[in-house]
Design an enzyme around this catalytic site. Structure first.
Site, mmCIF file in Angstrom:
data_model
loop_
_atom_site.group_PDB
_atom_site.id
_atom_site.type_symbol
_atom_site.label_atom_id
_atom_site.label_comp_id
_atom_site.label_asym_id
_atom_site.label_seq_id
_atom_site.Cartn_x
_atom_site.Cartn_y
_atom_site.Cartn_z
ATOM 1 N N ASP A 109 -34.687 -38.794 37.858
ATOM 2 C CA ASP A 109 -33.510 -38.453 38.646
ATOM 3 C C ASP A 109 -33.586 -39.052 40.049
ATOM 4 O O ASP A 109 -34.662 -39.334 40.574
ATOM 5 C CB ASP A 109 -33.383 -36.929 38.790
ATOM 6 C CG ASP A 109 -32.993 -36.241 37.487
ATOM 7 O OD1 ASP A 109 -33.033 -36.899 36.429
ATOM 8 O OD2 ASP A 109 -32.662 -35.047 37.539
ATOM 9 N N HIS A 160 -25.620 -38.800 37.667
ATOM 10 C CA HIS A 160 -26.219 -37.720 38.464
ATOM 11 C C HIS A 160 -25.390 -37.450 39.717
ATOM 12 O O HIS A 160 -25.934 -37.074 40.751
ATOM 13 C CB HIS A 160 -27.655 -38.080 38.839
ATOM 14 C CG HIS A 160 -28.512 -36.897 39.202
ATOM 15 N ND1 HIS A 160 -28.540 -35.725 38.478
ATOM 16 C CD2 HIS A 160 -29.402 -36.722 40.221
ATOM 17 C CE1 HIS A 160 -29.392 -34.886 39.019
ATOM 18 N NE2 HIS A 160 -29.924 -35.457 40.104
ATOM 19 N N HIS A 269 -38.777 -37.797 38.917
ATOM 20 C CA HIS A 269 -37.879 -38.366 39.916
ATOM 21 C C HIS A 269 -38.366 -39.741 40.348
ATOM 22 O O HIS A 269 -39.581 -39.978 40.424
ATOM 23 C CB HIS A 269 -37.777 -37.457 41.143
ATOM 24 C CG HIS A 269 -37.170 -36.113 40.855
ATOM 25 N ND1 HIS A 269 -37.893 -35.081 40.304
ATOM 26 C CD2 HIS A 269 -35.898 -35.645 41.026
ATOM 27 C CE1 HIS A 269 -37.098 -34.014 40.154
ATOM 28 N NE2 HIS A 269 -35.887 -34.342 40.582
#
Length: 370
Positions: A109, A160, A269
């Protein structure tokens, strides 16, 4: 007047000079031959050195055979058989009901970024692993070349949000869907005309508790009406939770949260501050491969409609989403478990995220890459 002895002397002198001339010619020919041999040797050495350099560069840019892990690369992805988003758009639930076994979905992410995303891509290429990147639209626009590299190296780009600003994103379903569409446009801009798989991840997770919980549940309906799937996670390396962790601590956290699951959706991430995630990724891949998992994009689901039980299981999970200071707290939701007849391991239920102080020790063994 010349005598016979004078003629004999001159004859001998001519022969001597002729011998000397022939010796000089032979010496010159030998010297030329030696120079030619030296030139040929130098050319051969130069060619060999160039070939070795090319082989070295090729090897450096080619995934090592010994590092390759089981990663199916189907000619076409397997999402055609999954329920349409208009019927069921919770992809975590769809994977739980799929009947497949030992699939691992690595997800990243908050990218793309100039410093961390390329390191992660290099590791994934070295191990021949495909993953899913939940990218922020504004960062795609700021790092278009990196987003294009993610796409061109065969990874899935998913949504996202456009700006990852919680207050703007969750102000209403209208602002939420506007950000989804804007981010989707950013994704399309790096996909060479290919239609993206409509998949998003809620910043902070979709769970029904904490900040913005009520609006998130309304947004799920809006997503379904617009044919978007959404997905959370059931395992994580903890790179956005609690104190900053080093690579070995991220691996141990992943082992704790992944334990017992049949199929894994792993949250990580690639934000600019996540150097430890890039450092830990090789050991994470090797550990999961050693546990028998194969690696897939989130549009590769071997779905054959395994029946699920109706008994819900309470869930608590957390993603602090370090790139936004207003990240939501732990959210509650319920997911039905799958039957023992269709799943060989534990049910596909998002595991409670734990702080490092509550994690039990895990013994480690030798990892063998198949």
């Amino acid at each position: 007047m010349s005598t016979s002895s004078d003629f004999e002397y001159m004859r001998r002198e001519r022969r001597r000079r002729e011998r000397m001339r022939k010796k000089r010619i032979r010496a010159v020919l030998i010297l030329v031959a030696l120079i030619g041999v030296i030139v040929l040797i130098c050319a051969a050495v130069s060619t060999c050195t160039k070939n070795n350099d090319e082989d070295t560069n090729l090897a450096a840019n080619t995934p090592a055979e010994t590092a390759s892990v089981p990663t199916p690369s189907p000619a076409a992805v397997n999402t055609l058989n999954i329920p349409p988003a208009s019927e069921e758009n919770n992809l975590l639930q769809i994977i739980a009901d799929s009947g497949q076994s030992k699939h691992c979905y690595l997800t990243f992410d908050d990218g793309p970024t100039e410093n961390i995303t390329p390191q992660i891509l290099d590791v994934l290429r070295r191990y021949n692993v495909k993953a899913t990147f939940f990218e922020v639209g504004s960062l795609i626009e700021a790092n278009r070349d990196m987003a294009r590299r993610v796409y061109e190296e065969g990874h899935l780009i998913a949504n996202h949000s456009q700006g990852h600003n919680y207050e703007k994103l969750y102000a209403s379903t209208e602002t939420f869907m506007t950000e989804m569409q804007n981010c989707e446009n950013s994704i399309r801009s790096v996909m060479n005309g290919e239609e993206p798989f409509l998949l998003m991840r809620f910043p902070g997770g979709s769970y029904n508790a904490g900040d913005h919980a009520a609006i998130k549940q309304e947004c799920k309906t809006a997503l379904k009406q617009n044919n978007f799937y959404y997905i959370d996670w059931n395992a994580l390396n903890g790179d956005a939770e609690g104190k900053t962790k080093n690579a070995s601590e991220l691996l141990e956290y992943l082992k704790q949260t992944a334990e017992g699951y049949n199929n894994l959706i792993v949250l990580m991430h690639d934000a600019s501050s996540k150097q430890a995630t890039a450092d830990a990724l090789p050991s994470i891949i090797e550990y999961l491969a050693g546990e028998g998992y194969t690696f897939h994009r989130l549009d590769d689901i071997d779905y054959h409609a395994a029946p699920s039980t109706t008994a819900p299981v309470s869930v608590d999970n957390t993603d602090t989403d370090s790139s936004n200071s207003s990240a939501s707290s732990a959210d509650d939701n319920t997911y039905p478990t799958t039957t023992a007849a269709t799943q060989s391991s534990a049910p596909e239920v998002p595991k409670t995220s734990q702080t490092p102080s509550t994690l039990a020790p895990v013994s480690t063994g030798t990892i063998v890459i198949q």
